[in-house]
Motif scaffolding. Sequence first.
Motif, PDB file in Angstrom:
ATOM      1  N   PHE A   1      -4.353   1.263 -11.383  1.00  0.00           N
ATOM      2  CA  PHE A   1      -4.693   2.056  -9.587  1.00  0.00           C
ATOM      3  C   PHE A   1      -5.443   1.995  -8.720  1.00  0.00           C
ATOM      4  O   PHE A   1      -5.541   1.084  -7.935  1.00  0.00           O
ATOM      5  CB  PHE A   1      -4.354   2.880 -10.000  1.00  0.00           C
ATOM      6  CG  PHE A   1      -3.431   3.459  -8.912  1.00  0.00           C
ATOM      7  CD1 PHE A   1      -2.484   4.396  -8.831  1.00  0.00           C
ATOM      8  CD2 PHE A   1      -4.994   3.928  -7.881  1.00  0.00           C
ATOM      9  CE1 PHE A   1      -1.800   4.404  -7.874  1.00  0.00           C
ATOM     10  CE2 PHE A   1      -3.836   5.128  -7.016  1.00  0.00           C
ATOM     11  CZ  PHE A   1      -2.867   4.880  -6.774  1.00  0.00           C
ATOM     12  N   ARG A   2      -6.151   1.717  -9.520  1.00  0.00           N
ATOM     13  CA  ARG A   2      -7.693   1.669  -8.394  1.00  0.00           C
ATOM     14  C   ARG A   2      -8.287   0.228  -7.811  1.00  0.00           C
ATOM     15  O   ARG A   2      -8.173  -0.347  -7.034  1.00  0.00           O
ATOM     16  CB  ARG A   2      -8.972   2.034  -9.505  1.00  0.00           C
ATOM     17  CG  ARG A   2      -9.394   4.099  -9.746  1.00  0.00           C
ATOM     18  CD  ARG A   2      -9.191   4.594  -8.418  1.00  0.00           C
ATOM     19  NE  ARG A   2      -9.673   5.727  -8.566  1.00  0.00           N
ATOM     20  CZ  ARG A   2      -9.534   6.401  -6.848  1.00  0.00           C
ATOM     21  NH1 ARG A   2      -8.890   6.256  -6.233  1.00  0.00           N
ATOM     22  NH2 ARG A   2      -9.185   8.509  -7.953  1.00  0.00           N
ATOM     23  N   LEU A  19       1.713   2.263  -3.313  1.00  0.00           N
ATOM     24  CA  LEU A  19       0.266   2.989  -3.981  1.00  0.00           C
ATOM     25  C   LEU A  19       0.504   4.281  -3.642  1.00  0.00           C
ATOM     26  O   LEU A  19       0.376   4.943  -4.492  1.00  0.00           O
ATOM     27  CB  LEU A  19      -0.351   3.139  -3.866  1.00  0.00           C
ATOM     28  CG  LEU A  19      -0.917   1.160  -4.764  1.00  0.00           C
ATOM     29  CD1 LEU A  19      -2.022   0.465  -4.336  1.00  0.00           C
ATOM     30  CD2 LEU A  19      -0.406   1.739  -6.261  1.00  0.00           C
ATOM     31  N   HIS A  20       0.466   4.674  -2.456  1.00  0.00           N
ATOM     32  CA  HIS A  20       1.047   6.150  -1.438  1.00  0.00           C
ATOM     33  C   HIS A  20       1.605   7.004  -2.505  1.00  0.00           C
ATOM     34  O   HIS A  20       1.864   7.923  -2.413  1.00  0.00           O
ATOM     35  CB  HIS A  20       0.509   6.188  -0.143  1.00  0.00           C
ATOM     36  CG  HIS A  20       0.181   4.835   0.362  1.00  0.00           C
ATOM     37  ND1 HIS A  20      -0.928   5.086   1.481  1.00  0.00           N
ATOM     38  CD2 HIS A  20      -1.342   5.074  -0.365  1.00  0.00           C
ATOM     39  CE1 HIS A  20      -1.859   3.757   2.123  1.00  0.00           C
ATOM     40  NE2 HIS A  20      -2.150   3.794   0.936  1.00  0.00           N
ATOM     41  N   CYS A  76      -5.342  -2.211  -7.513  1.00  0.00           N
ATOM     42  CA  CYS A  76      -4.644  -2.768  -6.921  1.00  0.00           C
ATOM     43  C   CYS A  76      -4.833  -2.375  -5.439  1.00  0.00           C
ATOM     44  O   CYS A  76      -4.958  -2.617  -4.249  1.00  0.00           O
ATOM     45  CB  CYS A  76      -3.588  -2.046  -7.036  1.00  0.00           C
ATOM     46  SG  CYS A  76      -2.821  -3.021  -8.198  1.00  0.00           S
ATOM     47  N   ALA A  77      -5.281  -0.934  -5.705  1.00  0.00           N
ATOM     48  CA  ALA A  77      -5.396  -0.524  -3.956  1.00  0.00           C
ATOM     49  C   ALA A  77      -7.098  -0.469  -3.169  1.00  0.00           C
ATOM     50  O   ALA A  77      -6.798  -1.218  -2.398  1.00  0.00           O
ATOM     51  CB  ALA A  77      -6.074   1.500  -4.364  1.00  0.00           C
ATOM     52  N   ASP A  78      -7.932  -0.876  -4.151  1.00  0.00           N
ATOM     53  CA  ASP A  78      -8.897  -1.751  -3.132  1.00  0.00           C
ATOM     54  C   ASP A  78      -8.776  -2.780  -3.060  1.00  0.00           C
ATOM     55  O   ASP A  78      -9.040  -3.331  -1.750  1.00  0.00           O
ATOM     56  CB  ASP A  78     -10.789  -1.797  -4.080  1.00  0.00           C
ATOM     57  CG  ASP A  78     -10.978  -0.921  -4.557  1.00  0.00           C
ATOM     58  OD1 ASP A  78     -10.528   0.387  -4.348  1.00  0.00           O
ATOM     59  OD2 ASP A  78     -11.307  -0.479  -5.334  1.00  0.00           O
ATOM     60  N   LEU A  87       0.735  -0.942   0.442  1.00  0.00           N
ATOM     61  CA  LEU A  87      -0.151   0.307  -0.247  1.00  0.00           C
ATOM     62  C   LEU A  87       1.215   1.577  -0.017  1.00  0.00           C
ATOM     63  O   LEU A  87       0.561   2.464  -0.789  1.00  0.00           O
ATOM     64  CB  LEU A  87      -0.654  -0.310   1.142  1.00  0.00           C
ATOM     65  CG  LEU A  87      -2.081  -0.698   1.218  1.00  0.00           C
ATOM     66  CD1 LEU A  87      -2.872  -0.463   2.246  1.00  0.00           C
ATOM     67  CD2 LEU A  87      -3.129   0.454  -0.194  1.00  0.00           C
ATOM     68  N   VAL A 138       1.665  -3.268  -8.278  1.00  0.00           N
ATOM     69  CA  VAL A 138       2.388  -2.311  -8.534  1.00  0.00           C
ATOM     70  C   VAL A 138       3.432  -1.820  -9.067  1.00  0.00           C
ATOM     71  O   VAL A 138       4.106  -0.499  -8.786  1.00  0.00           O
ATOM     72  CB  VAL A 138       1.981  -2.302  -6.226  1.00  0.00           C
ATOM     73  CG1 VAL A 138       3.250  -1.119  -6.245  1.00  0.00           C
ATOM     74  CG2 VAL A 138       1.059  -2.206  -6.236  1.00  0.00           C
ATOM     75  N   ASN A 172       0.505   8.349  -5.643  1.00  0.00           N
ATOM     76  CA  ASN A 172      -0.334   8.757  -5.437  1.00  0.00           C
ATOM     77  C   ASN A 172       0.121  10.766  -5.019  1.00  0.00           C
ATOM     78  O   ASN A 172       0.451  11.252  -5.728  1.00  0.00           O
ATOM     79  CB  ASN A 172      -1.433   8.521  -4.674  1.00  0.00           C
ATOM     80  CG  ASN A 172      -2.695   9.467  -4.923  1.00  0.00           C
ATOM     81  OD1 ASN A 172      -2.782  10.281  -6.107  1.00  0.00           O
ATOM     82  ND2 ASN A 172      -3.050   9.407  -3.450  1.00  0.00           N
ATOM     83  N   TRP A 225      -6.323  -2.502   0.343  1.00  0.00           N
ATOM     84  CA  TRP A 225      -6.994  -2.060   1.221  1.00  0.00           C
ATOM     85  C   TRP A 225      -7.683  -3.129   2.087  1.00  0.00           C
ATOM     86  O   TRP A 225      -8.193  -3.189   3.695  1.00  0.00           O
ATOM     87  CB  TRP A 225      -7.711  -0.486   1.006  1.00  0.00           C
ATOM     88  CG  TRP A 225      -6.909   0.351   1.512  1.00  0.00           C
ATOM     89  CD1 TRP A 225      -7.023   1.108   0.224  1.00  0.00           C
ATOM     90  CD2 TRP A 225      -6.574   1.032   2.930  1.00  0.00           C
ATOM     91  NE1 TRP A 225      -6.575   2.646   0.764  1.00  0.00           N
ATOM     92  CE2 TRP A 225      -5.984   2.804   1.897  1.00  0.00           C
ATOM     93  CE3 TRP A 225      -6.774   1.275   3.650  1.00  0.00           C
ATOM     94  CZ2 TRP A 225      -5.645   3.560   2.721  1.00  0.00           C
ATOM     95  CZ3 TRP A 225      -5.784   1.818   4.880  1.00  0.00           C
ATOM     96  CH2 TRP A 225      -5.654   3.079   4.235  1.00  0.00           C
TER      97      TRP A 225
END
Length: 497
Positions: free
Chosen positions: A140-141, A107-108, A143-145, A104, A202, A111, A148
């Motif tokens: 990207f979305r 990814l942050h 991977c984030a979902d 995560l 990622v 961003n 999380w």
Amino acid sequence: AEAILYALWDMGLKVGHSTRSVDECIRQSRADMTIRTALLEARLLVGDQSLFDELQTRFEKEVVQGTAAEFVTAKLAERDERHKRAGQSRYLVEPNVEDGKGGLRDLHTLNWIGKYVYHVRDVEELVGKGLFTKAERALFRRCADFLWAVRCHLHFLTGRAEERLSFEVQEEMARRLGYTDHPGQRDVERFMKHYFLVAKDVGDLTAILSAALEANHSKPVPGLRGMVERFRASSRRIALKDAPGFILDHDRLTVAGPETFTDDPVNLIRIFHIADRRNLALHPDAMQLAARSLKLIDADLRENPEANRLFLEVLTSRTAPEVLLRRMNEAGVLGRFVPEFGKVVAMMQFNMYHHYTVDEHLLRAVGVLSEIEHKANPDNGLANELMGTRVDLSDRCCGESGTLAVSRPDISTQVRFRKQEEIEKGAEKLRGADAATPVTILTSCPSCLQGLSRYTNDANVGADYIVVEMAKHLLGDNWMADYVSRANNGGIERVLL
């Protein structure tokens, strides 16, 4: 503000907090990169809109403008240090969901850097800036979902802020997320394969951002030349005369144009061969284009003699085959060109005997074999010592104990004579002109060792277990006494016994 904090604390929440004026926010964000990153994520919950707008405007003008390179360098340094602590590989079988490679926090970081460099408020806007395609934004979305969801379930399962996805929770996590058993693969193995594929995605998104930052000179180009080159208006591009379709960009190999792979799909293999022979780094743009061109790798390319020749030369490279094969794997080329390898990409085996995924273990094995072949790593002491030793492999079991000798002694005797003759010829072949050269037959099978004991005197050879021979090399002739002593003192040897 205090009343709100007390309420949140009473609920058991951990809240980082501070009370500052706009001037204090600006002054402290200039000096502290953590505060600067926090303000980058600022959003109005309730209160004076005009005051919030003033903070946003001044932060952009007085802090962000002209400092993109400084911010990017700091965030990438933080990322590298984080990876050192959590593990440099994204394929560890007990990954750190937050701080691990492909987790995560990566990814942050993407961003934050995107917002800072491209002056946007949301990742959706990066499509309009030309950084991501719509498909990459959707990736990207996703991977984030996924990450999380895994992190939240991990906290619920453990009852604390646990970030390591350990073996103890992986099975229950898989069930909670709806994974089921399939033929040949358990639910937990399917879940972890999904996790590692997301971590790889990622990494792909990070490579895309890195290439864009270098093009905008917000990220230093690797090497000493990059200190000067990054201030030039255009990158230094040199055509390779003996490799049509490829060029050097800041001393890194890339494609001359988007048609390089479509014009000749063999170039998807050739680019790694050129990088190996010339000892060149691969440009992120080339790897991104390769990842988008995987459909070109079909049955015809897999059977192409030139493509296979180039691949085998990369596989048996005298320099760093593991590095090139890993880049091939990250781009997806290796799994498409060798479908059998593609089946084990991101696959994990749910046991405590493996540290990495199956594909990562295979790549590391190639690297170790290359080290042994060229005696490049002194830590491989025994293996380096044995490299170059003449070896003759037998495809026949050496043991004749068991039912054969009991039920048909006549046949058993004939087998033994043939085996003794085979051993004598093999020993003669290994000795060559020097008849005094000692020959030892090594095995890992108790029955084989028992059978070999019948021939050692007549054939003038020795016989022993492979592990015993290794122990002698590593610990000396007195290895057994040392081993027993360590076992008695409660070392790991005691556990093994």
